[in-house]
Design a protein around this motif. Structure first.
Motif, PDB file in Angstrom:
ATOM      1  N   VAL A  72       0.933  -1.111   0.041  1.00  0.00           N
ATOM      2  CA  VAL A  72      -0.035  -0.016  -0.111  1.00  0.00           C
ATOM      3  C   VAL A  72       0.805   1.205   0.150  1.00  0.00           C
ATOM      4  CG1 VAL A  72      -1.706   1.304   1.277  1.00  0.00           C
ATOM      5  CG2 VAL A  72      -1.879  -1.292   1.293  1.00  0.00           C
ATOM      6  N   GLU A  73       0.571   1.973  -0.967  1.00  0.00           N
ATOM      7  CA  GLU A  73       1.475   3.610  -1.280  1.00  0.00           C
ATOM      8  C   GLU A  73       2.711   3.304  -1.064  1.00  0.00           C
ATOM      9  OE1 GLU A  73      -0.015   6.640  -1.550  1.00  0.00           O
ATOM     10  OE2 GLU A  73      -2.135   5.707  -1.498  1.00  0.00           O
ATOM     11  N   ASN A  74       3.026   2.029  -1.621  1.00  0.00           N
ATOM     12  CA  ASN A  74       4.810   1.807  -1.422  1.00  0.00           C
ATOM     13  C   ASN A  74       5.429   1.930  -0.282  1.00  0.00           C
ATOM     14  OD1 ASN A  74       5.674   0.754  -3.911  1.00  0.00           O
ATOM     15  ND2 ASN A  74       6.256   3.010  -4.719  1.00  0.00           N
ATOM     16  N   CYS A  75       4.738   1.750   0.726  1.00  0.00           N
ATOM     17  CA  CYS A  75       5.377   1.748   2.184  1.00  0.00           C
ATOM     18  C   CYS A  75       4.739   0.870   3.289  1.00  0.00           C
ATOM     19  CB  CYS A  75       5.455   3.305   2.739  1.00  0.00           C
ATOM     20  SG  CYS A  75       3.595   3.945   3.037  1.00  0.00           S
ATOM     21  N   LEU A  76       3.560   0.292   3.172  1.00  0.00           N
ATOM     22  CA  LEU A  76       2.853  -0.632   4.016  1.00  0.00           C
ATOM     23  C   LEU A  76       2.735  -1.746   3.463  1.00  0.00           C
ATOM     24  CD1 LEU A  76       1.776  -0.736   6.775  1.00  0.00           C
ATOM     25  CD2 LEU A  76      -0.275   0.144   5.819  1.00  0.00           C
ATOM     26  N   LEU A  77       3.275  -2.946   3.986  1.00  0.00           N
ATOM     27  CA  LEU A  77       3.148  -4.027   3.462  1.00  0.00           C
ATOM     28  C   LEU A  77       1.975  -4.949   4.269  1.00  0.00           C
ATOM     29  CD1 LEU A  77       4.879  -6.765   2.001  1.00  0.00           C
ATOM     30  CD2 LEU A  77       5.389  -7.334   4.342  1.00  0.00           C
ATOM     31  N   LEU A  78       0.913  -5.555   3.427  1.00  0.00           N
ATOM     32  CA  LEU A  78       0.038  -6.198   4.363  1.00  0.00           C
ATOM     33  C   LEU A  78       0.092  -7.879   3.815  1.00  0.00           C
ATOM     34  CD1 LEU A  78      -3.104  -4.216   3.104  1.00  0.00           C
ATOM     35  CD2 LEU A  78      -1.506  -4.082   4.889  1.00  0.00           C
ATOM     36  N   GLU A  79       0.065  -8.512   4.868  1.00  0.00           N
ATOM     37  CA  GLU A  79      -0.108  -9.938   4.748  1.00  0.00           C
ATOM     38  C   GLU A  79      -1.430 -10.400   5.248  1.00  0.00           C
ATOM     39  OE1 GLU A  79       1.030 -13.723   3.857  1.00  0.00           O
ATOM     40  OE2 GLU A  79       2.290 -11.883   3.358  1.00  0.00           O
ATOM     41  N   LEU A 103      11.349  -2.068   3.840  1.00  0.00           N
ATOM     42  CA  LEU A 103       9.990  -1.720   4.506  1.00  0.00           C
ATOM     43  C   LEU A 103      10.007  -1.836   5.997  1.00  0.00           C
ATOM     44  CD1 LEU A 103       7.510  -3.334   2.083  1.00  0.00           C
ATOM     45  CD2 LEU A 103       8.271  -0.740   2.153  1.00  0.00           C
ATOM     46  N   THR A 104       9.473  -1.087   6.866  1.00  0.00           N
ATOM     47  CA  THR A 104       9.637  -1.429   8.302  1.00  0.00           C
ATOM     48  C   THR A 104       8.181  -1.639   9.071  1.00  0.00           C
ATOM     49  OG1 THR A 104       9.201   1.054   8.649  1.00  0.00           O
ATOM     50  CG2 THR A 104      11.434   0.427   8.318  1.00  0.00           C
ATOM     51  N   VAL A 105       7.362  -1.508   8.381  1.00  0.00           N
ATOM     52  CA  VAL A 105       5.846  -1.577   8.936  1.00  0.00           C
ATOM     53  C   VAL A 105       5.095  -2.607   8.330  1.00  0.00           C
ATOM     54  CG1 VAL A 105       3.831  -0.489  10.066  1.00  0.00           C
ATOM     55  CG2 VAL A 105       6.176   0.691  10.076  1.00  0.00           C
ATOM     56  N   ARG A 115     -14.299 -12.135  13.986  1.00  0.00           N
ATOM     57  CA  ARG A 115     -14.119 -10.541  14.011  1.00  0.00           C
ATOM     58  C   ARG A 115     -12.643 -10.673  13.534  1.00  0.00           C
ATOM     59  NH1 ARG A 115     -11.734  -6.385  17.260  1.00  0.00           N
ATOM     60  NH2 ARG A 115     -12.999  -4.463  17.025  1.00  0.00           N
ATOM     61  N   THR A 116     -12.531  -9.645  12.380  1.00  0.00           N
ATOM     62  CA  THR A 116     -11.172  -9.634  11.594  1.00  0.00           C
ATOM     63  C   THR A 116      -9.993  -8.929  12.842  1.00  0.00           C
ATOM     64  OG1 THR A 116     -12.138  -8.754   9.692  1.00  0.00           O
ATOM     65  CG2 THR A 116     -10.059  -8.335   9.979  1.00  0.00           C
ATOM     66  N   GLU A 117      -9.009  -9.822  12.692  1.00  0.00           N
ATOM     67  CA  GLU A 117      -7.905  -9.700  13.597  1.00  0.00           C
ATOM     68  C   GLU A 117      -6.738  -9.024  12.745  1.00  0.00           C
ATOM     69  OE1 GLU A 117      -5.125 -12.686  16.408  1.00  0.00           O
ATOM     70  OE2 GLU A 117      -6.471 -13.672  14.754  1.00  0.00           O
ATOM     71  N   ILE A 118      -6.208  -7.966  13.392  1.00  0.00           N
ATOM     72  CA  ILE A 118      -5.092  -7.294  12.680  1.00  0.00           C
ATOM     73  C   ILE A 118      -4.141  -6.948  13.739  1.00  0.00           C
ATOM     74  CG2 ILE A 118      -4.592  -5.029  11.898  1.00  0.00           C
ATOM     75  CD1 ILE A 118      -7.539  -4.915  11.054  1.00  0.00           C
ATOM     76  N   LYS A 119      -2.703  -7.238  13.280  1.00  0.00           N
ATOM     77  CA  LYS A 119      -1.542  -7.133  14.163  1.00  0.00           C
ATOM     78  C   LYS A 119      -0.467  -6.289  13.222  1.00  0.00           C
ATOM     79  CE  LYS A 119      -2.552 -10.430  17.139  1.00  0.00           C
ATOM     80  NZ  LYS A 119      -2.936 -10.104  18.488  1.00  0.00           N
ATOM     81  N   ARG A 120      -0.117  -4.970  14.083  1.00  0.00           N
ATOM     82  CA  ARG A 120       0.828  -4.206  13.337  1.00  0.00           C
ATOM     83  C   ARG A 120       2.148  -4.852  13.767  1.00  0.00           C
ATOM     84  NH1 ARG A 120       3.317   0.923  14.810  1.00  0.00           N
ATOM     85  NH2 ARG A 120       3.459   2.037  12.916  1.00  0.00           N
ATOM     86  N   ILE A 121       3.015  -5.119  13.039  1.00  0.00           N
ATOM     87  CA  ILE A 121       4.382  -5.370  12.968  1.00  0.00           C
ATOM     88  C   ILE A 121       5.418  -4.431  12.516  1.00  0.00           C
ATOM     89  CG2 ILE A 121       5.922  -7.486  12.456  1.00  0.00           C
ATOM     90  CD1 ILE A 121       3.427  -9.108  12.336  1.00  0.00           C
ATOM     91  N   VAL A 122       6.382  -4.133  13.471  1.00  0.00           N
ATOM     92  CA  VAL A 122       7.302  -3.069  13.109  1.00  0.00           C
ATOM     93  C   VAL A 122       8.884  -3.653  13.238  1.00  0.00           C
ATOM     94  CG1 VAL A 122       8.077  -1.009  13.957  1.00  0.00           C
ATOM     95  CG2 VAL A 122       5.975  -1.485  14.156  1.00  0.00           C
ATOM     96  N   TRP A 123       9.636  -3.469  12.218  1.00  0.00           N
ATOM     97  CA  TRP A 123      11.001  -3.903  12.253  1.00  0.00           C
ATOM     98  C   TRP A 123      11.896  -2.710  11.933  1.00  0.00           C
ATOM     99  CZ3 TRP A 123      13.826  -7.551  13.566  1.00  0.00           C
ATOM    100  CH2 TRP A 123      15.132  -7.538  12.850  1.00  0.00           C
TER     101      TRP A 123
END
Length: 131
Positions: A72-79, A103-105, A115-123
């Motif tokens: 997304v927007e060349n900066c956010l990776l979605l798995e 990428l870092t986020v 219920r949709t589960e979302i985890k933010r992962i940061v490196w």
């Protein structure tokens, strides 16, 4: 892009993910959710690339490649997952993807639960930098 812009991108993506999860519910294959999420994000004005090839480098040399579910927007990776429960292996997979790129986020999104589960992962994220 400043930190607030990135935060807004993440917030918009999360909103889109909840919309898709609420509309479709659990039970579909990952690729169905992936496509639906792309449709929702595009309708919300986000730039998305599905199955984006990213190179894995080692000491400046390309040593492999993988395909990100969504960039997304060349900066956010979605798995995207559609499983009964996220496992440590899913998080490790995303961390490895982040390690292998600039990428870092990332957001790990699971549509396999009621219920949709979302985890933010940061490196190695630095809030003073773009992301």
């Amino acid at each position: 892009m400043d930190t607030n812009s990135t935060k807004r991108i993440s917030e918009r993506v999360i909103g889109c993910a909840y919309t898709v999860g609420n509309e479709l519910g659990p039970g579909f294959l990952e690729r169905v959710y992936e496509k639906a999420l792309c449709v929702e994000m595009i309708r919300n004005g986000l730039e998305v690339e599905r199955q984006k090839q990213l190179n894995v480098t080692y000491k400046g040399e390309v040593v492999g490649k993988y395909f990100a579910d969504i960039l997304v927007e060349n900066c956010l990776l979605l798995e995207v997952k559609a499983v009964a429960r996220l496992s440590p292996e899913h998080k490790a997979q995303v961390i490895n993807y982040l390690k292998a790129t600039d990428l870092t986020v990332s957001l790990l999104i699971n549509f396999g639960t009621p219920r949709t589960e979302i985890k933010r992962i940061v490196w190695r994220h630095d809030d003073s930098k773009v992301i």
